[in-house]
Design a protein around this motif. Structure first.
Motif, PDB file in Angstrom:
ATOM      1  N   MET A   1     -10.841   5.120   0.033  1.00  0.00           N
ATOM      2  CA  MET A   1      -9.987   4.294   1.479  1.00  0.00           C
ATOM      3  C   MET A   1      -9.184   2.806   0.595  1.00  0.00           C
ATOM      4  O   MET A   1      -8.261   2.705   1.262  1.00  0.00           O
ATOM      5  N   VAL A   2     -10.271   1.837   0.366  1.00  0.00           N
ATOM      6  CA  VAL A   2      -9.285   0.984  -0.058  1.00  0.00           C
ATOM      7  C   VAL A   2      -9.388   0.742  -0.721  1.00  0.00           C
ATOM      8  O   VAL A   2      -7.879  -0.281  -1.127  1.00  0.00           O
TER       9      VAL A   2
ATOM     10  N   TRP B   1       4.544  -2.501   1.159  1.00  0.00           N
ATOM     11  CA  TRP B   1       5.333  -3.487   1.827  1.00  0.00           C
ATOM     12  C   TRP B   1       5.805  -4.485   1.820  1.00  0.00           C
ATOM     13  O   TRP B   1       6.759  -5.155   2.023  1.00  0.00           O
TER      14      TRP B   1
ATOM     15  N   ARG C   1      -6.557   2.849  -1.754  1.00  0.00           N
ATOM     16  CA  ARG C   1      -5.185   3.573  -0.799  1.00  0.00           C
ATOM     17  C   ARG C   1      -4.619   2.346   0.605  1.00  0.00           C
ATOM     18  O   ARG C   1      -3.398   2.032   0.003  1.00  0.00           O
ATOM     19  N   ARG C   2      -6.076   1.652   0.876  1.00  0.00           N
ATOM     20  CA  ARG C   2      -5.340   0.495   1.694  1.00  0.00           C
ATOM     21  C   ARG C   2      -4.722  -0.490   1.264  1.00  0.00           C
ATOM     22  O   ARG C   2      -3.636  -1.289   1.595  1.00  0.00           O
ATOM     23  N   GLY C   3      -5.239  -0.665  -0.239  1.00  0.00           N
ATOM     24  CA  GLY C   3      -4.100  -1.993  -0.810  1.00  0.00           C
ATOM     25  C   GLY C   3      -3.361  -1.669  -1.809  1.00  0.00           C
ATOM     26  O   GLY C   3      -2.544  -2.909  -1.450  1.00  0.00           O
ATOM     27  N   LYS C   4      -3.250  -0.093  -2.015  1.00  0.00           N
ATOM     28  CA  LYS C   4      -1.923   0.174  -2.074  1.00  0.00           C
ATOM     29  C   LYS C   4      -0.395  -0.379  -0.783  1.00  0.00           C
ATOM     30  O   LYS C   4       0.288  -0.303  -1.944  1.00  0.00           O
ATOM     31  N   ALA C   5      -1.262   0.662  -0.370  1.00  0.00           N
ATOM     32  CA  ALA C   5      -0.596   1.028   0.680  1.00  0.00           C
ATOM     33  C   ALA C   5       0.540  -0.867   0.774  1.00  0.00           C
ATOM     34  O   ALA C   5       1.418  -0.697   1.565  1.00  0.00           O
ATOM     35  N   THR C   6      -0.664  -1.389   1.042  1.00  0.00           N
ATOM     36  CA  THR C   6      -0.114  -3.357   1.539  1.00  0.00           C
ATOM     37  C   THR C   6       1.025  -3.449   0.675  1.00  0.00           C
ATOM     38  O   THR C   6       1.722  -4.162   0.928  1.00  0.00           O
TER      39      THR C   6
END
Length: 132
Positions: free
Chosen positions: A121-122, A132, A124-129
């Protein structure tokens, strides 16, 4: 004194006693009439008690012992009574210890799965950030 050994499903023992021997993580201890009130966590062990010349045994799967105003209550997940300490030790206490080890192993595996899910989850969140 009055002894009660209870599990979530039933009362295993309800009996007048003269003395009791039990075991907590710090070691073995005894209770005689007039002992002060106290509470302790129990280890997987055999509890023994006397009424006159008779000695009785019960294997407990841990739990909590409470002594209050001369009444001893042992609340445990599982308890098995018997007349022979050697048989209880060989059959029941060994099974309780094996069950506990199995539960610990399952708990550790569950924690590993949760940690893996958090890492993913971390990540994926880092990749999504970064996208942007």
């Amino acid at each position: 004194m009055k002894l009660f050994i209870v599990t979530p499903l039933s009362i295993i023992v309800e009996q007048d006693i003269d003395s009791l021997r039990a075991e907590d993580p710090s070691g073995s201890f005894g209770i005689l009439k007039g002992h002060c009130d106290f509470m302790t966590a129990l280890s997987i062990s055999a509890i023994s008690w006397r009424l006159g010349a008779e000695q009785h045994f019960c294997a407990v799967r841990g739990g909590v012992l409470t002594l209050r105003q001369g009444d001893i209550t042992i609340a445990t997940r599982e308890a098995v009574t018997g007349d022979d300490l050697e048989t209880l030790d060989r059959q029941v206490l060994t099974r309780f210890r094996e069950d506990l080890e199995h539960e610990r192993h399952e708990h550790v595996e569950g924690l590993r799965l949760q940690l893996n899910a958090l890492r993913q989850m971390v990540a994926r969140r880092g990749k999504a950030t970064r996208e942007w």
